[in-house]
Design a protein around this motif. Structure first.
Motif, PDB file in Angstrom:
ATOM      1  N   PRO A  69      -0.875  12.955  58.018  1.00 40.36           N
ATOM      2  CA  PRO A  69      -2.201  12.627  58.587  1.00 40.36           C
ATOM      3  C   PRO A  69      -3.020  11.634  57.772  1.00 40.36           C
ATOM      4  CG  PRO A  69      -2.280  14.732  57.453  1.00 40.36           C
ATOM      5  CD  PRO A  69      -0.897  14.200  57.239  1.00 40.36           C
ATOM      6  N   PHE A  70      -2.383  10.723  57.029  1.00 38.33           N
ATOM      7  CA  PHE A  70      -3.160   9.929  56.076  1.00 38.33           C
ATOM      8  C   PHE A  70      -3.393   8.464  56.451  1.00 38.33           C
ATOM      9  CE2 PHE A  70      -1.724  13.574  53.511  1.00 38.33           C
ATOM     10  CZ  PHE A  70      -2.983  14.081  53.231  1.00 38.33           C
ATOM     11  N   TYR A  71      -2.898   8.024  57.590  1.00 32.22           N
ATOM     12  CA  TYR A  71      -3.252   6.691  58.118  1.00 32.22           C
ATOM     13  C   TYR A  71      -3.049   5.597  57.069  1.00 32.22           C
ATOM     14  CZ  TYR A  71      -5.790   9.498  61.618  1.00 32.22           C
ATOM     15  OH  TYR A  71      -6.137  10.399  62.596  1.00 32.22           O
ATOM     16  N   ARG A  82     -15.578  10.871  61.510  1.00 29.48           N
ATOM     17  CA  ARG A  82     -15.589  12.097  62.311  1.00 29.48           C
ATOM     18  C   ARG A  82     -16.746  12.098  63.306  1.00 29.48           C
ATOM     19  NH1 ARG A  82     -13.405  13.240  57.275  1.00 29.48           N
ATOM     20  NH2 ARG A  82     -11.433  14.357  57.482  1.00 29.48           N
ATOM     21  N   LEU A 106     -11.377  12.421  64.992  1.00 32.85           N
ATOM     22  CA  LEU A 106     -11.274  11.724  63.709  1.00 32.85           C
ATOM     23  C   LEU A 106     -10.575  10.385  63.899  1.00 32.85           C
ATOM     24  CD1 LEU A 106     -11.322  11.694  60.515  1.00 32.85           C
ATOM     25  CD2 LEU A 106      -9.134  12.893  60.612  1.00 32.85           C
ATOM     26  N   HIS A 107     -11.178   9.305  63.358  1.00 32.23           N
ATOM     27  CA  HIS A 107     -10.526   7.987  63.308  1.00 32.23           C
ATOM     28  C   HIS A 107     -10.034   7.512  64.674  1.00 32.23           C
ATOM     29  CE1 HIS A 107     -11.071   8.595  59.136  1.00 32.23           C
ATOM     30  NE2 HIS A 107      -9.913   9.135  58.834  1.00 32.23           N
ATOM     31  N   HIS A 182      -7.599   1.554  56.473  1.00 27.18           N
ATOM     32  CA  HIS A 182      -7.425   2.569  55.438  1.00 27.18           C
ATOM     33  C   HIS A 182      -6.475   2.027  54.385  1.00 27.18           C
ATOM     34  CE1 HIS A 182      -8.926   6.499  57.315  1.00 27.18           C
ATOM     35  NE2 HIS A 182      -9.771   5.511  57.485  1.00 27.18           N
ATOM     36  N   TYR A 184      -4.843   1.746  51.115  1.00 28.28           N
ATOM     37  CA  TYR A 184      -4.660   2.568  49.920  1.00 28.28           C
ATOM     38  C   TYR A 184      -4.177   1.641  48.812  1.00 28.28           C
ATOM     39  CZ  TYR A 184      -4.980   7.050  52.421  1.00 28.28           C
ATOM     40  OH  TYR A 184      -5.405   8.134  53.157  1.00 28.28           O
ATOM     41  N   LYS A 212     -16.505  18.674  56.986  1.00 23.38           N
ATOM     42  CA  LYS A 212     -16.638  17.246  56.641  1.00 23.38           C
ATOM     43  C   LYS A 212     -17.377  16.414  57.689  1.00 23.38           C
ATOM     44  CE  LYS A 212     -12.598  16.894  53.614  1.00 23.38           C
ATOM     45  NZ  LYS A 212     -11.317  16.236  53.360  1.00 23.38           N
ATOM     46  N   ASP A 250     -13.369  12.482  48.798  1.00 19.81           N
ATOM     47  CA  ASP A 250     -13.124  12.129  50.198  1.00 19.81           C
ATOM     48  C   ASP A 250     -14.546  12.031  50.748  1.00 19.81           C
ATOM     49  OD1 ASP A 250     -12.397  11.688  52.747  1.00 19.81           O
ATOM     50  OD2 ASP A 250     -11.511  13.659  53.117  1.00 19.81           O
ATOM     51  N   VAL A 285     -15.940   4.558  52.749  1.00 23.10           N
ATOM     52  CA  VAL A 285     -15.299   5.839  52.457  1.00 23.10           C
ATOM     53  C   VAL A 285     -14.377   5.629  51.264  1.00 23.10           C
ATOM     54  CG1 VAL A 285     -13.717   7.638  53.287  1.00 23.10           C
ATOM     55  CG2 VAL A 285     -15.387   6.611  54.846  1.00 23.10           C
ATOM     56  N   PHE A 287     -11.441   7.687  49.409  1.00 23.09           N
ATOM     57  CA  PHE A 287     -10.544   8.843  49.491  1.00 23.09           C
ATOM     58  C   PHE A 287      -9.490   8.676  48.404  1.00 23.09           C
ATOM     59  CE2 PHE A 287      -6.734  10.887  51.644  1.00 23.09           C
ATOM     60  CZ  PHE A 287      -7.109  12.174  51.303  1.00 23.09           C
ATOM     61  N   GLU A 315     -12.473   2.306  52.477  1.00 26.60           N
ATOM     62  CA  GLU A 315     -12.584   2.083  53.918  1.00 26.60           C
ATOM     63  C   GLU A 315     -13.988   1.585  54.263  1.00 26.60           C
ATOM     64  OE1 GLU A 315     -11.712   6.082  55.342  1.00 26.60           O
ATOM     65  OE2 GLU A 315     -10.115   6.303  53.878  1.00 26.60           O
TER      66      GLU A 315
HETATM   67  C1  GAL Z   1     -10.734   9.448  55.380  1.00 30.02           C
HETATM   68  C2  GAL Z   1     -11.054  10.862  55.729  1.00 30.02           C
HETATM   69  C3  GAL Z   1     -10.006  11.736  55.095  1.00 30.02           C
HETATM   70  C4  GAL Z   1      -8.653  11.356  55.613  1.00 30.02           C
HETATM   71  C5  GAL Z   1      -8.422   9.915  55.284  1.00 30.02           C
HETATM   72  C6  GAL Z   1      -7.089   9.460  55.839  1.00 30.02           C
HETATM   73  O1  GAL Z   1     -11.641   8.613  56.030  1.00 30.02           O
HETATM   74  O2  GAL Z   1     -12.336  11.216  55.285  1.00 30.02           O
HETATM   75  O3  GAL Z   1     -10.312  13.099  55.332  1.00 30.02           O
HETATM   76  O4  GAL Z   1      -8.639  11.514  57.012  1.00 30.02           O
HETATM   77  O5  GAL Z   1      -9.440   9.121  55.833  1.00 30.02           O
HETATM   78  O6  GAL Z   1      -6.855   8.125  55.475  1.00 30.02           O
END
Ligand code: GAL
Length: 349
Positions: A69-71, A82, A106-107, A182, A184, A212, A250, A285, A287, A315
């Motif tokens: 679930p981390f995109y 959210r 979410l997202h 997103h 990373y 959250k 986060d 954001v 994370f 983000e």
């Molecule tokens: C953030 C979110 C995290 C997680 C993350 C995934 O924006 O707050 O909880 O979903 O993205 O990339």
């Protein structure tokens, strides 16, 4: 300045070919993207030993991107963040969105930008080569009002800036548009970002409820682990969060873009690589990948295993759920209206 380009078959996903597009400048910097999720696949810079280093986390296969679930480094939309109870309030109407995290949307929900295979091409814009992705996000698919005709453009400049721009037109109904990436980052040669420094142009961050979802209140950063006004070692700040459930960040920072739109700088002292994040919007954001697991996180950097703090996602966006909390900004796109949002990463190495 010449930008060279390439287009190769990366993989297949769900029976569809996934293409990788790359732009390389004369300094030897390469940015690549894949058509699944219009994902930022790599930003490579030359190293002193004549090879290159990739500054963002990536996977060997397309399916890896949707196996957790981390995109990871994917495009996010229509709206980042959210939306409380998956209820989108727009004027006098409320739209029931699709929940994908408990009761929350979410997202962009389960059929957001990241889950789509985008039409991609290398083309030229103002005489420079760019990567262009196009997709129409349909109301019947993601339950947001109206269709959203969206183009994402990647440009690489001669001064080593990766320019990401999102242009969308609403068709059929007013809608919302708050896209992000997103991305990373892990700029160094280590398997985590604990020795990286982070600076954020921010005085406050958002208060959340227990799932959250933002309450609408802002909390001061000063004298807390959230104070990144000065360059701060991420490992030190994360240590101060060790008695929180998240065990790291986060969190959503309210940011004040500088004259050049800089909102944050991430740097790795060991390799002297850094990235300046530029955005004119009011949110970032952070994370720190606290909940990354060993399984289903087949990262190339760590030879097929994931680990907490392996990267930090930065983000840039407008503060979330702003049709419920209008003090956070305005992401409404009127029917027929077109809007562009931009995020730049200026790389030094
Ligand atoms: C953030 C979110 C995290 C997680 C993350 C995934 O924006 O707050 O909880 O979903 O993205 O990339």
């Amino acid at each position: 300045m010449t930008i060279s380009t390439s287009e190769t078959l990366f993989d297949h996903y769900d029976g569809q070919p996934i293409t990788k597009f790359s732009l390389t400048n004369e300094n030897g910097v390469t940015v690549s993207a894949i058509s699944l999720g219009a994902t930022l696949y790599e930003i490579k810079v030359p190293t002193s030993d004549g090879s290159d280093a990739n500054l963002v986390l990536n996977y060997p296969h397309a399916a890896d991107y949707l196996a957790n679930p981390f995109y990871v480094s994917m495009a996010i939309g229509r709206t980042a963040g959210r939306i409380k109870d998956s209820q989108l309030k727009l004027g006098s109407e409320t739209f029931e969105l699709q929940p994908n995290e408990g009761p929350t949307n979410l997202h962009g929900g389960p059929h957001g930008f990241n889950s789509q295979v985008w039409d991609g091409e290398i083309t030229t814009e103002n005489n420079v080569p760019v990567i262009k992705f196009h997709h129409v996000q349909k109301e019947v698919d993601d339950a947001f009002p109206g269709d959203l005709d969206t183009t994402i453009t990647y440009q690489l400049t001669e001064d080593n800036t990766v320019k990401l721009s999102f242009t969308a037109t609403a068709n059929g109904h007013d809608t919302v548009f708050n896209p992000t990436y997103h991305t990373y980052f892990n700029l160094g040669n280590e398997s985590d970002i604990l020795n990286h420094n982070l600076m954020i142009n921010s005085d406050s961050h958002l208060e959340f409820d227990e799932i959250k979802v933002p309450t609408g209140n802002l909390l001061d950063n000063k004298n807390t682990p959230f104070d990144f006004k000065e360059n701060t070692k991420l490992g030190d700040a994360i240590k101060q969060m060790s008695n929180t459930t998240e065990k790291g960040f986060d969190d959503i920072f309210k940011v004040n873009p500088a004259d050049n739109n800089e909102i944050a700088v991430l740097s790795d002292p060991a390799t002297k690589r850094s990235v300046s994040i530029r955005s004119s919007r009011n949110g970032l954001v952070v994370f720190t990948a606290n909940s990354f697991t060993e399984e289903n996180m087949n990262f190339i950097k760590t030879n097929g295993v994931g680990k907490p703090y392996e990267g930090v996602a930065l983000e840039a966006q407008t503060l979330p759920d702003s049709t419920r909390l209008p003090q956070f900004g305005d992401v409404i796109l009127k029917d027929g209206q077109t809007k562009t949002e931009e995020i730049d990463y200026h790389i030094s190495f």
